[in-house]
Design a protein around this motif. Structure first.
Motif, mmCIF file in Angstrom:
data_model
loop_
_atom_site.group_PDB
_atom_site.id
_atom_site.type_symbol
_atom_site.label_atom_id
_atom_site.label_comp_id
_atom_site.label_asym_id
_atom_site.label_seq_id
_atom_site.Cartn_x
_atom_site.Cartn_y
_atom_site.Cartn_z
ATOM 1 N N VAL A 76 15.198 34.521 -9.258
ATOM 2 C CA VAL A 76 15.118 35.640 -10.207
ATOM 3 C C VAL A 76 15.840 36.820 -9.558
ATOM 4 O O VAL A 76 16.068 36.821 -8.345
ATOM 5 C CB VAL A 76 13.651 36.050 -10.532
ATOM 6 N N LEU A 77 16.213 37.820 -10.359
ATOM 7 C CA LEU A 77 16.856 39.005 -9.791
ATOM 8 C C LEU A 77 15.804 39.824 -9.048
ATOM 9 O O LEU A 77 14.658 39.934 -9.508
ATOM 10 C CB LEU A 77 17.495 39.837 -10.900
ATOM 11 N N ALA A 78 16.195 40.376 -7.909
ATOM 12 C CA ALA A 78 15.242 41.144 -7.099
ATOM 13 C C ALA A 78 14.772 42.373 -7.877
ATOM 14 O O ALA A 78 15.586 43.174 -8.316
ATOM 15 C CB ALA A 78 15.913 41.581 -5.806
ATOM 16 N N PRO A 79 13.432 42.518 -8.062
ATOM 17 C CA PRO A 79 12.944 43.695 -8.786
ATOM 18 C C PRO A 79 12.869 44.945 -7.910
ATOM 19 O O PRO A 79 12.826 46.054 -8.407
ATOM 20 C CB PRO A 79 11.546 43.292 -9.247
ATOM 21 N N ALA A 80 12.826 44.746 -6.581
ATOM 22 C CA ALA A 80 12.831 45.863 -5.626
ATOM 23 C C ALA A 80 13.388 45.300 -4.328
ATOM 24 O O ALA A 80 13.294 44.095 -4.082
ATOM 25 C CB ALA A 80 11.423 46.400 -5.406
ATOM 26 N N VAL A 137 19.009 38.545 -5.299
ATOM 27 C CA VAL A 137 18.145 37.569 -5.978
ATOM 28 C C VAL A 137 17.060 37.140 -5.003
ATOM 29 O O VAL A 137 17.233 37.265 -3.795
ATOM 30 C CB VAL A 137 18.917 36.299 -6.429
ATOM 31 N N MET A 138 15.940 36.663 -5.526
ATOM 32 C CA MET A 138 14.905 36.128 -4.633
ATOM 33 C C MET A 138 14.392 34.798 -5.180
ATOM 34 O O MET A 138 14.557 34.499 -6.371
ATOM 35 C CB MET A 138 13.775 37.136 -4.444
ATOM 36 N N ALA A 139 13.771 34.022 -4.302
ATOM 37 C CA ALA A 139 13.283 32.706 -4.699
ATOM 38 C C ALA A 139 12.230 32.839 -5.796
ATOM 39 O O ALA A 139 11.290 33.626 -5.671
ATOM 40 C CB ALA A 139 12.685 31.997 -3.483
ATOM 41 N N ARG A 140 12.404 32.057 -6.849
ATOM 42 C CA ARG A 140 11.453 32.106 -7.968
ATOM 43 C C ARG A 140 10.031 31.792 -7.494
ATOM 44 O O ARG A 140 9.070 32.425 -7.914
ATOM 45 C CB ARG A 140 11.888 31.100 -9.041
ATOM 46 N N LEU A 171 11.592 42.187 -15.847
ATOM 47 C CA LEU A 171 12.117 41.024 -15.117
ATOM 48 C C LEU A 171 13.512 40.591 -15.567
ATOM 49 O O LEU A 171 13.836 40.633 -16.748
ATOM 50 C CB LEU A 171 11.144 39.851 -15.314
ATOM 51 N N GLY A 172 14.298 40.144 -14.601
ATOM 52 C CA GLY A 172 15.543 39.451 -14.884
ATOM 53 C C GLY A 172 15.442 38.069 -14.274
ATOM 54 O O GLY A 172 15.348 37.923 -13.051
ATOM 55 N N SER A 173 15.411 37.042 -15.098
ATOM 56 C CA SER A 173 15.265 35.673 -14.598
ATOM 57 C C SER A 173 16.625 34.990 -14.718
ATOM 58 O O SER A 173 17.277 35.099 -15.752
ATOM 59 C CB SER A 173 14.206 34.967 -15.449
ATOM 60 N N VAL A 174 17.048 34.289 -13.673
ATOM 61 C CA VAL A 174 18.386 33.672 -13.683
ATOM 62 C C VAL A 174 18.315 32.247 -14.233
ATOM 63 O O VAL A 174 17.520 31.430 -13.755
ATOM 64 C CB VAL A 174 18.994 33.655 -12.264
ATOM 65 N N HIS A 175 19.132 31.987 -15.236
ATOM 66 C CA HIS A 175 19.179 30.662 -15.854
ATOM 67 C C HIS A 175 20.597 30.116 -15.773
ATOM 68 O O HIS A 175 21.561 30.871 -15.755
ATOM 69 C CB HIS A 175 18.724 30.739 -17.313
#
Lengths: 79, 309
Positions: free
Chosen positions: B123-127, B68-71, B87-91
């Motif tokens: 958010v989930l890391a896209p790369a 994950v990375m900082a939004r 995108l995968g956004s964490v809620h």
């Protein structure tokens, strides 16, 4: 013939770093700060304004590189 | 999702089912989200060790980020502008008891309970390399920085193609430096990776590629990326010869990330960056497809390179 309208659209949607009146018809819009996302806004605005649909094969950097290339595209599609 | 019966989809389906039957992948009920067996993981671990060994002489800094990375950092990149669909956004739930009761009632009634959630700080890391650039703000040393990264990454693209997972690992080497240093890094690894993959029996083909930018505007970006030869991939047929799969990519970002995050070279110029990435699950899948499901029966040369004998 659509140059004035294209300039208006660029002014509103292009988020350019140089003011549109300072640009010649052949100025490089990417050098003037046109980003990829702004290209999309310009594209959608052109399609709405001229009631055209820019086909996939014309969705290239070349189409949006100058005011004259945009006008040429619009002229070709808005018969 | 519509699953068509065209030959490519059929080939994807067949290879996926063969992987399930062999127990190499474990279905979750969601396309692109699978468990991996010990045999599958062993191949990935061995390939990663091979990558480490081949990069050792370059003395990379090793950094590991969570998946994950900082939004806030994510929002500084243009990922949302260019790949909103991936995108995968964490809620999560941040309400009080009454809100919780409302949430549970919705769930029990089969309604959409996710509307009771709020976005978290991540958010989930896209790369694997996205989390790196925001940490690299400042002036680079003379020869730049070379970083070794690996992480699970997420891309929302459900598919029955076993090689198109939603959650998968990416092993990267990233160079931050002058334009020449970044380009040299990309070109060095493009050549090196081709040799490495050939050595394990994967006859890859080098192709100019583009990222899957969103929408019709994305086509302009993709065409530009191809015209400038910024991205190369090494591809090989996995489930089907009709549609080869990229198992390695080499990307020159120019000043795309450095400008955003203020990464500079010693002479005060904005740095350039390049990343190369091995798609670990895809490489394992290509190995299983090429050499069979039993690593002990793979050709001796391949087993030797991977330390299987």
């Amino acid at each position: 013939m659509h140059s004035e309208k294209v300039r208006e659209i660029l002014d509103k949607n292009g988020r350019l770093s140089s003011p549109v009146p300072d640009l010649s018809d052949d100025s490089d819009l990417y050098s003037a700060g046109l980003t990829s996302l702004a290209t999309v806004s310009v594209m959608l605005a052109l399609e709405d304004e001229f009631d055209i649909e820019i086909p996939d094969n014309m969705l290239s950097r070349k189409t949006f590189e100058s005011i004259s290339s945009i006008v040429e595209t619009v002229n070709e599609l808005a018969e | 999702m519509c699953i068509s019966d065209d030959p490519i989809s059929q080939a994807h389906k067949e290879y996926l089912e063969a992987l399930f039957d062999a127990g190499l992948l474990i279905p979750s009920g969601v396309d692109g989200v699978y468990g991996r067996s010990g045999v599958f993981e062993d191949v990935i671990e061995r390939f990663e060790r091979y990558v480490t060994k081949m990069g050792q002489h370059l003395d990379p800094e090793v950094i590991r980020f969570p998946p994950v990375m900082a939004r806030q950092q994510y929002e500084c990149t243009d990922h949302l502008a260019t790949f909103p669909d991936l995108l995968g956004s964490v809620h999560s739930f941040t309400g009080k008891e009454r809100d919780h009761i409302a949430l549970m009632s919705k769930k029990e009634a089969g309604e959409d309970w996710t509307s009771c959630l709020q976005a978290t700080e991540v958010v989930l890391a896209p790369a694997a390399c996205y989390a790196l650039y925001p940490t690299a703000t400042g002036v680079l040393p003379e020869h730049g920085r070379l970083i070794d990264l690996t992480s699970f990454v997420f891309r929302h693209e459900p598919s029955i193609d076993p090689a198109r997972m939603q959650s998968f690992r990416m092993r990267e080497y990233v160079k931050l430096g002058s334009p020449e240093q970044a380009l040299a890094h990309r070109d060095y690894w493009l050549q090196r990776a081709e040799e490495m993959l050939n050595a394990v029996g994967l006859k890859v083909k080098k192709v100019v590629a583009n990222d899957p930018f969103f929408g019709r505007g994305g086509r302009v970006m993709a065409a530009t990326q191809r015209e400038q030869h910024l991205k190369y991939e090494l591809e090989i047929p996995i489930a089907t010869g009709d549609k080869p799969t990229a198992i390695f990519s080499a990307n020159y970002h120019m000043d795309h990330f450095s400008k955003t995050f203020g990464i500079k070279t010693m002479d005060g110029n904005t740095a350039h960056t390049a990343c190369v990435g091995f798609g670990l699950e895809r490489i394992a899948l290509a190995l299983f497809k090429t050499h069979g499901f039993e690593p002990q029966e793979w050709p001796e040369g391949v087993r030797k390179v991977l330390g299987l004998c």
